[in-house]
Design a protein around this motif. Structure first.
Motif, short mmCIF file in Angstrom:
data_model
loop_
_atom_site.label_atom_id
_atom_site.label_comp_id
_atom_site.label_asym_id
_atom_site.label_seq_id
_atom_site.Cartn_x
_atom_site.Cartn_y
_atom_site.Cartn_z
N PHE A 153 0.87 -1.18 0.00
CA PHE A 153 0.00 0.00 0.00
C PHE A 153 0.91 1.23 0.00
N LEU A 154 1.13 1.81 -1.20
CA LEU A 154 2.05 2.94 -1.35
C LEU A 154 1.24 4.22 -1.51
N VAL A 155 1.61 5.26 -0.74
CA VAL A 155 0.89 6.53 -0.78
C VAL A 155 1.84 7.67 -1.15
N GLU B 153 2.85 10.56 6.70
CA GLU B 153 2.81 10.05 8.08
C GLU B 153 2.17 8.66 8.11
N GLU B 154 2.71 7.81 8.97
CA GLU B 154 2.20 6.44 9.09
C GLU B 154 0.73 6.44 9.53
N GLU B 155 0.37 7.41 10.32
CA GLU B 155 -1.01 7.51 10.79
C GLU B 155 -1.96 7.76 9.62
N GLU B 156 -1.53 8.61 8.66
CA GLU B 156 -2.36 8.90 7.50
C GLU B 156 -2.45 7.67 6.59
N LYS B 157 -1.33 6.96 6.43
CA LYS B 157 -1.34 5.73 5.63
C LYS B 157 -2.32 4.72 6.21
N ALA B 158 -2.27 4.56 7.54
CA ALA B 158 -3.16 3.60 8.21
C ALA B 158 -4.62 3.99 8.03
N ARG B 159 -4.90 5.31 8.11
CA ARG B 159 -6.26 5.78 7.94
C ARG B 159 -6.78 5.50 6.53
N LEU C 48 -12.39 3.78 -0.85
CA LEU C 48 -11.48 4.35 -1.84
C LEU C 48 -11.52 3.58 -3.15
N ASP C 49 -11.89 2.32 -3.07
CA ASP C 49 -11.78 1.41 -4.20
C ASP C 49 -12.41 1.96 -5.48
N ARG C 50 -13.55 2.63 -5.35
CA ARG C 50 -14.26 3.14 -6.54
C ARG C 50 -13.48 4.24 -7.24
N TYR C 51 -12.50 4.84 -6.55
CA TYR C 51 -11.70 5.91 -7.14
C TYR C 51 -10.35 5.43 -7.67
N LEU C 52 -10.15 4.12 -7.65
CA LEU C 52 -8.88 3.54 -8.11
C LEU C 52 -9.07 2.83 -9.43
N GLY C 53 -8.21 3.14 -10.39
CA GLY C 53 -8.26 2.44 -11.67
C GLY C 53 -7.50 1.13 -11.58
#
Length: 377
Positions: A86-88, A104-110, A118-123
């Motif tokens: 999971f790369l951000v 931040e790790e906290e934002e990645k976890a969120r 989020l899935d619907r916004y990912l191609g």
């Protein structure tokens, strides 16, 4: 970003949903050119990234687009995506580039905990290019990428240039000889070099193409057969396969990254590998890999790009004539490599209509001889 057509069976789709990596790219302006490997799109309002990325090396690239629809030079990076990674990353509106700030790790976890929404916004990853991408990158290793990419980690189609001081020699040396008109004109031009850390770090060629102390006759022989130069370069690698990996890396940096610097290095490596008569039987596996890699490259590149503007000839065709003649006539080359080269010649003739029938004949203009449908030239 519209969803590309996926040609995969349901079992593979389920496996990629579980094992595939996810790349989240936040705050990307709508209309930005974004792509992964050999596919690109213009992003929409809802774009947040790509899902179902097969584990392995992938080339992520993008170009900022202005209000008139003009795209900036392409920028990208190569990342080795791990299983279910999971790369951000975020877009920096000030630099109009990917942000260098750590997420931040906290934002990645969120974000990860909200993946279902989020899935619907990912191609989905464009699976129709995966087979080609694997063929183009089969010998590129993670270690090789880390050695060759710019220190900044970003591959730019347009190098950032900075001015530098000119080194014209000492005043005494200038007085000892008269300078040419070209030198005087060049002195008026700004001296530029790539900004530190932004250029690709390709393996350098030796300054001298023959051993120290070589006689004039030996120097001539080394100019005809470049095996000495090839082996000097191979000493810089852990294995000969890495040289083919660098050839592939240079090609994808040109094909996907639009880097002319990479294209020039690719051409130089192709020319070198085709002009080493003694090396062919000695490095048989490397040459087998070279033929495989080069065929994958030539399928993807327009023939116009293969013409040397200065020499007005097709440099790949001219160099392959030399290599095919070496493979055909060299007694130490085994039958399998001879057969592979023969089949490669046939496919090139079919694809480009190039003629390799009389390899021992010197081509007057070194342009490809085209085979007509009726068999005439």
């Amino acid at each position: 970003m519209s969803e590309p057509a996926l040609e995969m069976d349901q079992e593979l789709a389920r496996r990629l949903l579980i094992d595939g990596a996810t790349f989240i790219f936040l705050d990307v302006p709508p209309g930005t050119e974004f792509g992964i490997d050999m596919k690109s799109w213009n992003t929409g309002e809802k774009f947040r990234g790509v899902k179902m990325i097969p584990p392995g090396l992938h080339y992520v690239h993008y170009s900022a687009v202005n209000n008139e629809g003009d795209a900036a030079p392409r920028v990208g990076f190569i990342h080795n995506f791990q299983k279910s990674e999971f790369l951000v990353k975020k877009w920096d509106p000030v630099t109009e580039d990917i942000s260098t700030a750590e997420i931040e790790e906290e934002e990645k976890a969120r974000l990860k905990s909200n993946l279902l929404n989020l899935d619907r916004y990912l191609g989905p990853y464009p699976f129709d290019v995966w087979k080609k991408w694997r063929a183009l990158t089969s010998k590129i290793t993670v270690e090789l990428v880390s050695k060759l990419i710019p220190e900044t980690g970003l591959i730019r189609s347009a190098l950032e240039l900075v001015s530098c001081d000119k080194s014209m020699g000492s005043p005494a040396s200038k007085r000892r000889r008269s300078r040419t008109v070209e030198e005087k004109e060049e002195d008026l031009l700004p001296q530029l070099k790539p900004s530190p850390g932004t250029e690709l770090r390709f393996t350098s060629f030796p300054e001298r193409t023959y051993p120290e102390g070589a006689s004039p006759k030996e120097i001539t022989l080394h100019s005809i057969d470049s095996t000495y130069t090839l082996e000097a370069i191979l000493k810089k690698f852990d294995s000969a396969t890495d040289l083919i990996g660098e050839l592939q890396f240079a090609f994808v940096c040109f094909l996907v990254g639009h880097s002319l610097e990479a294209f020039e290095h690719w051409k130089r490596l192709v020319g070198l590998l085709c002009s080493c008569e003694k090396a062919v039987p000695k490095y048989r596996e490397m040459y087998s890999d070279f033929l495989t890699a080069l065929e994958a490259h030539l399928i993807e590149i327009p023939e116009d790009f293969l013409v040397d503007i200065v020499a007005s000839n097709n440099f790949v065709y001219c160099n392959l004539r030399k290599l095919f003649l070496t493979i055909q006539l060299h007694e130490a080359v085994d039958g399998r490599l001879k057969s592979k080269a023969a089949h490669f010649k046939e496919r090139l003739t079919e694809h480009f209509q190039w003629d390799f029938a009389h390899l021992e004949r010197e081509e007057d203009d070194e342009a490809p001889v085209v085979v007509n449908p009726d068999g005439s030239y």
